[in-house]
Design a protein around this motif. Structure first.
Motif, PDB file in Angstrom:
ATOM      1  N   TYR A 145      -3.915   5.419  -2.956  1.00  0.00           N
ATOM      2  CA  TYR A 145      -2.562   5.161  -3.396  1.00  0.00           C
ATOM      3  C   TYR A 145      -2.528   5.256  -4.917  1.00  0.00           C
ATOM      4  CZ  TYR A 145      -3.052   3.190   1.184  1.00  0.00           C
ATOM      5  OH  TYR A 145      -3.361   3.011   2.498  1.00  0.00           O
ATOM      6  N   ASP A 169      -6.124  -5.225   6.186  1.00  0.00           N
ATOM      7  CA  ASP A 169      -4.675  -5.424   6.262  1.00  0.00           C
ATOM      8  C   ASP A 169      -4.277  -6.896   6.290  1.00  0.00           C
ATOM      9  OD1 ASP A 169      -4.463  -2.747   6.249  1.00  0.00           O
ATOM     10  OD2 ASP A 169      -3.682  -2.523   8.281  1.00  0.00           O
ATOM     11  N   PRO A 210      -4.701   8.767   1.342  1.00  0.00           N
ATOM     12  CA  PRO A 210      -5.292   7.901   0.321  1.00  0.00           C
ATOM     13  C   PRO A 210      -5.804   8.730  -0.838  1.00  0.00           C
ATOM     14  CG  PRO A 210      -6.817   8.219   2.140  1.00  0.00           C
ATOM     15  CD  PRO A 210      -5.576   8.972   2.479  1.00  0.00           C
ATOM     16  N   ARG A 227       0.366   3.207   6.115  1.00  0.00           N
ATOM     17  CA  ARG A 227      -1.046   3.278   5.714  1.00  0.00           C
ATOM     18  C   ARG A 227      -1.871   4.092   6.706  1.00  0.00           C
ATOM     19  NH1 ARG A 227      -0.130  -2.203   4.547  1.00  0.00           N
ATOM     20  NH2 ARG A 227      -1.130  -2.811   6.498  1.00  0.00           N
ATOM     21  N   GLY A 247      -6.381  -2.603  -2.213  1.00  0.00           N
ATOM     22  CA  GLY A 247      -6.773  -1.606  -1.224  1.00  0.00           C
ATOM     23  C   GLY A 247      -8.148  -1.851  -0.632  1.00  0.00           C
ATOM     24  N   GLY A 266       0.770  -1.237   0.000  1.00  0.00           N
ATOM     25  CA  GLY A 266       0.000   0.000   0.000  1.00  0.00           C
ATOM     26  C   GLY A 266       0.797   1.280   0.000  1.00  0.00           C
TER      27      GLY A 266
END
Lengths: 173, 253
Positions: free
Chosen positions: A88, A122, A86, A81, A118, A35
């Motif tokens: 990315y 995670d 945001p 992150r 995305g 990310g």
């Protein structure tokens, strides 16, 4: 995975140059799929290796160097992150000349992949990237992410389902 | 320990769609090029030098002055004052696309322990760590240093260990000028390398100078001289990180 006790005693420790030279591209690729925005990739990669440099003396050889670096990169990317802006924007990589069609297609594909990755949380993202892209074994994935094996399998299955669902409709559309 | 087996990866699964396959194949490609690697490397090196107490274990034979020269060679690329040296644009093969001069060749612990490429790797044993780190051995030795060179022929080619920073900068400036001239004015590039040779016969960037000189000779179609100079270099510094580049320069398509 071999335990430290079974490793050859006479094997010299890797120098930092060796660690860097052999693994910088893996680390950069993993960071991106974890990310990190391409415009921040070099800086973040540098940070990972600075951490590695500080910790190299403590590296005990219980995992492979690469797995060890992935673990540092994963933690670093998680922090990134949390603070990054945001989204990315992978396709905005200035290193890719837009006039080159092939490069453009490549950048768009990466952009699309980043968008799909995305959408994962995670844990699923980490398992999918490390297993499907970085080609670690599931045991190594667990070593990097700190999951039990069964959890990792579950996350992988879920991540795959999500990605298949995301890719196939786009492919048809 | 468990009954789990790793599932077949999507790229190895015949039923995976071409669309997803394409995505995954792109994902497995490198995301940074050599230039980016060099920039990251430069950043880490700079911070290693700045940070108090930071372990300086980059590798072998990397002197502060050589690092300064390396940075100067890169940072000078954006220095307009150096553009005026030859009036030539930077050649396609800039220094950033070659192994950095101060970086020793990368080698993992041992060939048997080398981490395989992603497409071929298996669950190989982890690289080991010795109980005590082995002090890195200098790769570049001064002919005037107490340590004897590995081979007598190498003595004339190896670089000085620790030139003054200003010397390193000047060396780097000259070589940058030579590289920039290479594409459009190889004669000027060769002249710069000659000047470097006169001023810094045992300079820290001597190996880089030889590489530029051979490329310039090839560009000037002086192939015999290029080959002789390249062969001499390879014989004198058989372990140079520039050896592959030198062979490519010597034997152009």
């Amino acid at each position: 995975m071999a335990s430290a006790a079974t490793l050859p005693e006479a094997m010299p420790a890797p120098t930092f140059a060796e660690v860097f030279g052999e693994h910088v591209r893996y680390v950069a690729r993993a960071l991106q799929h974890f990310g990190v925005n391409p415009c921040d990739l070099e800086d973040e990669c540098q940070e990972v290796f600075m951490v590695a440099l500080r910790k190299l003396a403590d590296f005990e050889g219980r995992a492979s160097v690469r797995t060890w670096l992935y673990r540092i990169a994963w933690k670093h990317a998680a922090n990134y992150r949390r603070r990054a802006r945001p989204p990315y924007a992978l396709a905005r990589d200035p290193a890719v000349p837009p006039e080159q069609e092939r490069a453009l297609v490549y950048a768009r594909t990466l952009d699309r992949l980043a968008r799909i990755l995305g959408e994962l949380d995670d844990e699923r993202r980490g398992v999918f990237v490390l297993y499907e892209i970085e080609e670690l074994s599931m045991r190594e994935v667990c070593d990097v992410l700190g999951f039990p094996l069964q959890t990792a399998y579950s996350r992988l299955k879920s991540a795959r389902a999500h990605i298949l669902a995301a890719v196939e409709p786009e492919a048809r559309g | 320990m468990t009954g789990f087996r790793d599932p077949v990866r999507l790229l190895d699964e015949p039923s995976t769609s071409a669309e997803l396959r394409g995505l995954l194949e792109v994902a497995r490609a490198d995301t940074i090029d050599r230039t980016a690697v060099a920039r990251i490397e430069g950043g880490v090196r700079a911070r290693m030098l700045r940070a108090p107490g930071m372990p300086r274990r980059w590798g072998i034979g990397v002197s502060t002055a050589a690092l300064i020269g390396w940075f100067a060679l890169h940072s000078a690329a954006s220095d307009p004052s150096t553009d005026a040296l030859d009036g030539a644009a930077a050649p396609a093969t800039s220094i950033a696309t070659e192994p950095s001069p101060a970086l020793p060749p990368t080698r993992l612990v041992a060939p048997a322990e080398r981490v395989p490429s992603p497409s071929t790797r298996t669950d190989a044993p982890a690289p080991a760590r010795a109980t005590a780190p082995t002090p890195p051995q200098p790769r570049r030795r001064s002919p005037r240093s107490a340590a004897a060179p590995r081979a007598s022929g190498r003595a004339s080619m190896v670089a000085t260990v620790n030139p003054a920073p200003e010397t390193a900068r000047e060396e780097a400036r000259l070589l940058l000028a030579a590289r920039r001239a290479l594409a459009l004015n190889p004669a000027a590039a060769l002249a710069r390398t000659d000047e470097h040779g006169r001023r810094f016969p045992d300079g820290a960037l001597r190996e880089e100078r030889e590489l530029v000189a051979v490329r310039a000779l090839v560009a000037l179609d002086r192939l015999g001289e290029a080959r002789a100079r390249a062969d001499r270099f390879i014989a004198q510094v058989p372990t140079s990180i520039h050896r592959p580049a030198m062979i490519r320069a010597r034997d152009p398509k």
